[in-house]
Write a protein that holds these residues in place. Structure first.
Motif, PDB file in Angstrom:
ATOM      1  N   ASN A 358      13.004  -5.767  10.517  1.00  0.00           N
ATOM      2  CA  ASN A 358      13.418  -5.405   9.168  1.00  0.00           C
ATOM      3  C   ASN A 358      14.263  -6.501   8.536  1.00  0.00           C
ATOM      4  N   SER A 392       9.882  -1.799   8.654  1.00  0.00           N
ATOM      5  CA  SER A 392       9.505  -1.022   7.478  1.00  0.00           C
ATOM      6  C   SER A 392       9.838  -1.704   6.164  1.00  0.00           C
ATOM      7  N   CYS A 418       3.187  -1.313  12.404  1.00  0.00           N
ATOM      8  CA  CYS A 418       4.640  -1.328  12.228  1.00  0.00           C
ATOM      9  C   CYS A 418       5.330  -1.060  13.558  1.00  0.00           C
ATOM     10  N   PRO A 422       3.862   4.592  14.187  1.00  0.00           N
ATOM     11  CA  PRO A 422       3.190   4.291  12.920  1.00  0.00           C
ATOM     12  C   PRO A 422       3.122   5.508  12.002  1.00  0.00           C
ATOM     13  N   THR A 423       3.436   5.304  10.739  1.00  0.00           N
ATOM     14  CA  THR A 423       3.300   6.324   9.703  1.00  0.00           C
ATOM     15  C   THR A 423       2.763   5.656   8.457  1.00  0.00           C
ATOM     16  N   ASN A 424       2.271   6.442   7.520  1.00  0.00           N
ATOM     17  CA  ASN A 424       1.774   5.881   6.270  1.00  0.00           C
ATOM     18  C   ASN A 424       2.900   5.132   5.555  1.00  0.00           C
ATOM     19  N   CYS A 426       4.550   2.478   6.531  1.00  0.00           N
ATOM     20  CA  CYS A 426       5.686   2.069   7.361  1.00  0.00           C
ATOM     21  C   CYS A 426       5.893   0.561   7.391  1.00  0.00           C
ATOM     22  N   TRP A 427       5.023  -0.218   6.761  1.00  0.00           N
ATOM     23  CA  TRP A 427       5.321  -1.634   6.571  1.00  0.00           C
ATOM     24  C   TRP A 427       4.771  -2.076   5.229  1.00  0.00           C
TER      25      TRP A 427
END
Length: 464
Positions: A358, A392, A418, A422-424, A426-427
C-alpha cells in the motif's frame, strides 16, 4: 522427455470394472516424430445395422453403429447419426447392455444424435460400437438413416481417422430392440461401470479451469488428485456438448481446458514458456483457436487409466505429467517486496511472488519510468507464471517511453491480484500510457528530444 522415451505397450485384459463407454456427442503413439497416422476415408467403413426394415408404427427397432476398419480395430469413435424425426423417435439404450450410454437428447427431436464411443479399458471396441433404440412413427424409416464420422482411432490412438465411407443401412436379424431402453444419466452410467462411484468432491473446494494447485496432472480433469474412468467420462461429455468446458454446468470443479486437452501430444514440451506447440494444439500452430476437446483426448486418458490399473508404465506422453506451473517449487514461493517507483530495468521471476505494498494515500501509483515520460530505458520484464500482488491503494503504471515485456502462456498465466483475501476492487489497476493522441483532452503532452514532438491530446486517467 522425448517421444523416443515412450514405448508402445500392450494393455491388460480383464479390467472388468471398466466397460466400454458410449457417450452421445455434438460433434501410445508411434515413436517417430510424425505423431499419429491419419488414415484416409477408404481405410474405414461405417454401416448402420437395423433390426427390422418393416416394423409397424408403435414398435421398436434397434440401430447399431458398426465400425469396420480394414486393418485392426477401433478404440474410439465419434460421429453423428441422422434420422427423420417424423418416422423415428429415439428412446435410449438398454441399461443392461455392455456398452452404457449418455444421451444428449437436445437434438434428438430434430433427428440428430451425435455419438462418442470410448473403451475405458483401452481394449478394442466391438464391431457394433453402439446400439441405439427407436420407436417407429412412420414407414420407410430406414431410408432416412445416415451417419457422418467426426473422428476415430485405434486402441493405442496412434492411427486416427477423420473421415469414413458410409455404406448405408443394412439389415441385421440378430439385433433385437429393447423394451427397457432408456436415456441414461451420468450417475446411471457411472454406477453401471464403477459401482463404488461417489461424487468425488470429498469435501474439498475446487478451483477453476487452469487451476494453479500443486502437483496437478494432465488428465486429472476433476482436480481430485486421481486419474480414472470419470476423467474419461467428463472429457467425453465435453465432446458431447453435455458439459461446458469453462463455465456453467461443470465449473468451477472441473478443468477441461488445460488438464483435459492432452491430444495431440506435440512433444517435446508440455506447454512451458517457449514451447512453440503445446499439447492439445492441432496442426503446427500454437493458436488457441486450433485446440479441440474430442475423442482423442478421451482415448489418451483411457489408455493411461488401463495401464495404471494393470501396473504397466504409462504409454501416453502427456497424461499424468505435471502441468507447467503446478510444480511443487511454484508453491510456497518467497515474496519480494517491490520499492516504487521502478526507475531501473528489472525482471520479475516466476519463482517469487512480487508484492507492491500500500501507498501513503488512496491514489498512490507505482510508476515504472518517470511521470513525465523521460524514463525511456526502463523495462519491466515479467516471466510467464509470475504472481504480482498489489496493496489496496496501489495502481501499477507503465509510463510513457518505459516498457513492459510480459508474455504469459495458457498453462502459466501472469497473475495480477491483491495482497490478502481477494475482493472486488481490492487493487487499483494496471495502466500502460503511450504517446498516441486520444480523442479528447488537452494538447499538453510533453516533448521529448528524439522521441516525440509533444502537444498531443492527453487527459487524466481513472485512478490519476
Amino acid at each position: 522427455m522425448t517421444r523416443s522415451s515412450w514405448k508402445k505397450l500392450a494393455h491388460p485384459l480383464g479390467l472388468t470394472a471398466l466397460a466400454a463407454a458410449t457417450l452421445l456427442s455434438a460433434c501410445s503413439r508411434d515413436e517417430d516424430l510424425s505423431g499419429p497416422v491419419v488414415k484416409p476415408e477408404s481405410k474405414l467403413q461405417i454401416a448402420l445395422e437395423v433390426s427390422r426394415f418393416d416394423a409397424a408404427p408403435g414398435q421398436r427397432i434397434a440401430v447399431a453403429i458398426a465400425g469396420m476398419p480394414k486393418f485392426g480395430a477401433l478404440g474410439a469413435i465419434q460421429g453423428t447419426l441422422r434420422f427423420n424425426p417424423t418416422m423415428l423417435r429415439y428412446v435410449g439404450q438398454d441399461s443392461d447392455a455392455q456398452v452404457a450410454s449418455l444421451v444428449n437428447a437436445g437434438a434428438a427431436t430434430r433427428g440428430t444424435l451425435a455419438v462418442v464411443t470410448v473403451n475405458l479399458a483401452a481394449k478394442p471396441l466391438a464391431r457394433r460400437t453402439a446400439v441405439l433404440h427407436f420407436e417407429v412413427l412412420g414407414g420407410n424409416y430406414a431410408s432416412t438413416l445416415g451417419y457422418e464420422l467426426s473422428a476415430a482411432a485405434n486402441p493405442k490412438n496412434d492411427t486416427q481417422y477423420e473421415r469414413a465411407d458410409f455404406i448405408g443401412a443394412v439389415p441385421a436379424t440378430d439385433l433385437a430392440p429393447s423394451d427397457a431402453a432408456k436415456i441414461m444419466t451420468l450417475q446411471d452410467w457411472a454406477s453401471a461401470v464403477m459401482p463404488e462411484w461417489v461424487d468425488g468432491r470429498n469435501g474439498k473446494i475446487f478451483g477453476v479451469p487452469g487451476e494453479l494447485q500443486s502437483g496437478l496432472l494432465y488428465g486429472d480433469t476433476s482436480l481430485d488428485g486421481n486419474i480414472n474412468a470419470f476423467d474419461v467420462l467428463f472429457i467425453s461429455q465435453v465432446a458431447a456438448n453435455l458439459l461446458e468446458p469453462i463455465v456453467g454446468t461443470a465449473a468451477p470443479d472441473r478443468d477441461f481446458v488445460i488438464a483435459g486437452n492432452v491430444a495431440p501430444a506435440n512433444l517435446p514440451g508440455l506447454g512451458e514458456a517457449g514451447d512453440a506447440v503445446p499439447p492439445g494444439v492441432s496442426g503446427s500452430s500454437s493458436n488457441i483457436d486450433t485446440r479441440s476437446i474430442n475423442v482423442f483426448d478421451a482415448l489418451d486418458i483411457a489408455n493411461d487409466v488401463a495401464a495404471f490399473l494393470g501396473g504397466l508404465p504409462d504409454p501416453t506422453p502427456v497424461v499424468r505429467s505435471v502441468i507447467p506451473g503446478r510444480e511443487a517449487s511454484q508453491f510456497g514461493r518467497p515474496t519480494s517486496t517491490v520499492s516504487c517507483p521502478i526507475l531501473a530495468s528489472r525482471t520479475f521471476f516466476r519463482d517469487s511472488v512480487y508484492v507492491i505494498p500500500n501507498g501513503a494515500s488512496a491514489t498512490d501509483v507505482c510508476n515504472v519510468g518517470t511521470n513525465d515520460g523521460s524514463g525511456a530505458n526502463t523495462v519491466l520484464t515479467v516471466q510467464a507464471g509470475t504472481r504480482i500482488e498489489l496493496g489496496s491503494t496501489r495502481t501499477l503504471v507503465i509510463n510513457r517511453n518505459a516498457q513492459i515485456q510480459a508474455v504469459g502462456t495458457l498453462a502459466e498465466p501472469i497473475t495480477f491480484t491483491c495482497s490478502g483475501v481477494p475482493t472486488n476492487g481490492c487493487w487499483g489497476g494496471f495502466y500502460i500510457n503511450g504517446n498516441a493522441s486520444i480523442n479528447n483532452g488537452t494538447a499538453t503532452s510533453p516533448a521529448i528530444a528524439g522521441r516525440q514532438t509533444g502537444g498531443a491530446l492527453e487527459a487524466i486517467g481513472e485512478g490519476n
